[in-house]
Write a protein that holds these residues in place. Structure first.
Motif: not given
Length: 95
Positions: A28-34, A38-44
């Motif tokens: 969810f955070r990867v798809l909606v990240g602001p 943020d998306r890269i850290s959520a992917l990690d």
């Protein structure tokens, strides 16, 4: 070889359930990240949680291939995160 003690077996599957919830929240955070960082850290974080989930399933089923898969995913996850961060900072991966 399956786990012989039933309480450990139950604990492994409860932990796997909690890891799968964490993986869903990371997706969810990867798809909606602001923003992109943020998306890269959520992917990690997603890859770390997926590794934990794979290891727990390997422990629960008694398979040794879960550990090998976890190691391979960890290696590729590190390389992917480093490449994405380098691309984010410099605009190109290979100089």
């Amino acid at each position: 070889m399956l786990i012989q003690y039933p309480i450990i077996h139950i604990a492994v599957w409860i932990a796997a359930l909690l890891f799968s919830v964490a993986v869903c929240l990371n997706i969810f955070r990867v798809l909606v990240g602001p923003s992109l960082p943020d998306r890269i850290s959520a992917l990690d974080t997603l890859s770390v949680n997926a590794i934990g989930l794979i290891l727990l399933i390997g422990i629960g089923t008694g398979s040794r291939y879960g550990f090998e898969a976890g190691l391979l995913i960890a290696l590729f996850s590190f390389l992917t995160t480093a490449a994405l961060c380098k691309y984010l900072l410099r605009g190109m991966i290979i100089e």
